[in-house]
Enzyme design. Structure first.
Site, PDB file in Angstrom:
ATOM      1  N   ASN A   9       0.859  -1.196   0.000  1.00 57.23           N
ATOM      2  CA  ASN A   9       0.000   0.000   0.000  1.00 57.23           C
ATOM      3  C   ASN A   9       0.893   1.243   0.000  1.00 57.23           C
ATOM      4  OD1 ASN A   9      -1.886   2.002   0.467  1.00 57.23           O
ATOM      5  ND2 ASN A   9      -2.207   1.472   2.625  1.00 57.23           N
ATOM      6  N   LYS A  11      -0.035   4.199  -0.086  1.00 56.80           N
ATOM      7  CA  LYS A  11      -0.721   5.365   0.518  1.00 56.80           C
ATOM      8  C   LYS A  11      -0.529   6.577  -0.409  1.00 56.80           C
ATOM      9  CE  LYS A  11       0.497   3.466   4.982  1.00 56.80           C
ATOM     10  NZ  LYS A  11       0.253   3.558   6.402  1.00 56.80           N
ATOM     11  N   HIS A  94      -9.538   0.936   5.397  1.00 48.94           N
ATOM     12  CA  HIS A  94      -8.206   1.146   5.992  1.00 48.94           C
ATOM     13  C   HIS A  94      -8.367   2.093   7.192  1.00 48.94           C
ATOM     14  CE1 HIS A  94      -4.055   2.405   6.535  1.00 48.94           C
ATOM     15  NE2 HIS A  94      -3.705   1.347   5.836  1.00 48.94           N
ATOM     16  N   GLU A  96      -6.717   4.497   8.236  1.00 44.42           N
ATOM     17  CA  GLU A  96      -6.537   5.927   7.958  1.00 44.42           C
ATOM     18  C   GLU A  96      -7.820   6.508   7.371  1.00 44.42           C
ATOM     19  OE1 GLU A  96      -2.955   5.522   5.623  1.00 44.42           O
ATOM     20  OE2 GLU A  96      -1.913   4.843   7.425  1.00 44.42           O
ATOM     21  N   GLU A 166      -4.985  -5.253  10.856  1.00 41.23           N
ATOM     22  CA  GLU A 166      -3.967  -4.218  11.025  1.00 41.23           C
ATOM     23  C   GLU A 166      -4.185  -3.495  12.351  1.00 41.23           C
ATOM     24  OE1 GLU A 166      -2.290  -2.861   7.051  1.00 41.23           O
ATOM     25  OE2 GLU A 166      -4.122  -1.717   7.326  1.00 41.23           O
ATOM     26  N   GLY A 172       2.564   2.175  10.516  1.00 36.79           N
ATOM     27  CA  GLY A 172       3.438   3.330  10.290  1.00 36.79           C
ATOM     28  C   GLY A 172       4.202   3.762  11.524  1.00 36.79           C
ATOM     29  N   SER A 211       3.666  -2.264  10.098  1.00 36.10           N
ATOM     30  CA  SER A 211       5.135  -2.248  10.175  1.00 36.10           C
ATOM     31  C   SER A 211       5.767  -3.589   9.818  1.00 36.10           C
ATOM     32  CB  SER A 211       5.602  -1.762  11.556  1.00 36.10           C
ATOM     33  OG  SER A 211       5.138  -0.440  11.784  1.00 36.10           O
TER      34      SER A 211
HETATM   35  C1  PEP Z   1      -0.679   0.027   5.890  1.00 35.40           C
HETATM   36  O1  PEP Z   1      -0.642   1.110   5.348  1.00 35.40           O
HETATM   37  O2  PEP Z   1      -1.657  -0.697   5.723  1.00 35.40           O
HETATM   38  C2  PEP Z   1       0.453  -0.396   6.715  1.00 35.40           C
HETATM   39  C3  PEP Z   1       0.425  -1.565   7.307  1.00 35.40           C
HETATM   40  O3  PEP Z   1       1.493   0.486   6.843  1.00 35.40           O
HETATM   41  P1  PEP Z   1       2.954   0.189   7.491  1.00 35.40           P
HETATM   42  O4  PEP Z   1       3.432  -1.099   6.898  1.00 35.40           O
HETATM   43  O5  PEP Z   1       3.792   1.358   7.090  1.00 35.40           O
HETATM   44  O6  PEP Z   1       2.755   0.073   8.959  1.00 35.40           O
END
Ligand code: PEP
Length: 249
Positions: A9, A11, A94, A96, A166, A172, A211
């Site tokens: 992703n 983003k 998601h 966010e 997640e 992040g 992450s």
């Molecule tokens: C994500 O954007 O779904 C995500 C898991 O980001 P990151 O790997 O940067 O934590």
């Protein structure tokens, strides 16, 4: 037998140059046998991504979609438009988007239905905040997010949805859930969904996100209920993303 999927992703990141770099790194043989991978890029890059990644094994994904298929929705993108660019996966819910853009469970269900109606695979993202985890509410929160969608789908539709667990506190932040923490929640999701039928429990593809990186992917992906990853930051580095994909083989 579930097929591992690693989805990157981007983003609101990336560039045309990064697409070119992915095309160079992801040759036809780059992925281990039986592993699927996708790049989920911002809308403006879909056209270039479709052409640039054509010779690679990378499928294309989008980061959201509108529930409607056309009309007066300034700034939005529809499922038929995504179809025109060869998009295969679409992120829905998601964290966010839930936190910053008001995506409610009702909107998320609408987006899942629209995606399924247009031959797109929705990747439904669920996860608890740190506050919810510390209050011992992880499973309650996560299963409520899952049920808000799965209870409203018929059996055939349920089998077409991918779930990404997640934990919000791991996205992040550089703070990954331990493989045991992720496994516990993901086994709980699978067991919970088995009440819709053993077949769904067995076939459901579950991704971990938060992450995930080149150093921790193998350990996470070795867990029995973690079928793949949704990768943010590390999907902006071609070599790291390749290493993660190779860990899934
Ligand atoms: C994500 O954007 O779904 C995500 C898991 O980001 P990151 O790997 O940067 O934590």
């Amino acid at each position: 037998m579930r097929t591992p999927l690693i989805a990157g992703n981007w983003k609101m990141n990336g560039s045309r140059a990064l697409l070119e770099a992915f095309a160079e790194t992801f040759t036809a043989e780059a992925l281990p046998e039986g592993v699927k991978a996708a790049l989920i890029v911002p809308f403006p890059y879909l056209d270039a991504a479709q052409r640039t990644l054509e010779t690679t094994p990378l499928a294309l994904g989008a980061q959201t979609l509108n529930v409607e298929v056309s009309g007066a929705h300034t700034g939005e993108v529809s499922a038929p438009m995504l179809n025109e660019f060869g998009v295969r996966y679409v992120l829905v819910g998601h964290s966010e988007r839930r936190a910053l853009y008001g995506d409610s469970d009702e909107m998320i269900l609408g987006r899942v239905n629209t995606a399924l109606g247009h031959d797109l695979t929705p990747i439904l993202c669920v996860g608890e905040t740190l506050e919810e985890r510390e209050a011992d509410r992880t499973m309650t929160v996560v299963l409520a997010q899952v049920d808000a969608v799965f209870d409203a789908l018929d059996a055939a539709a349920r089998e077409r949805v991918v779930i990404a667990y997640e934990p919000v506190w791991a996205i992040g932040t550089g703070r990954t859930a331990s493989p045991e923490q992720a496994q516990e929640v993901m086994a709980g999701i699978r067991a919970h969904l088995s009440r819709h039928g053993a077949r769904l429990g067995e076939s459901l593809v579950l991704l971990y996100g938060g992450s995930m990186n080149a150093a921790n992917a193998a350990e996470l992906l070795a867990k029995p209920d973690i079928d793949g990853g949704l990768v943010g930051g590390a999907s902006l580095k071609t070599d790291d993303f390749l290493t993660i994909c190779q860990s899934a083989g």
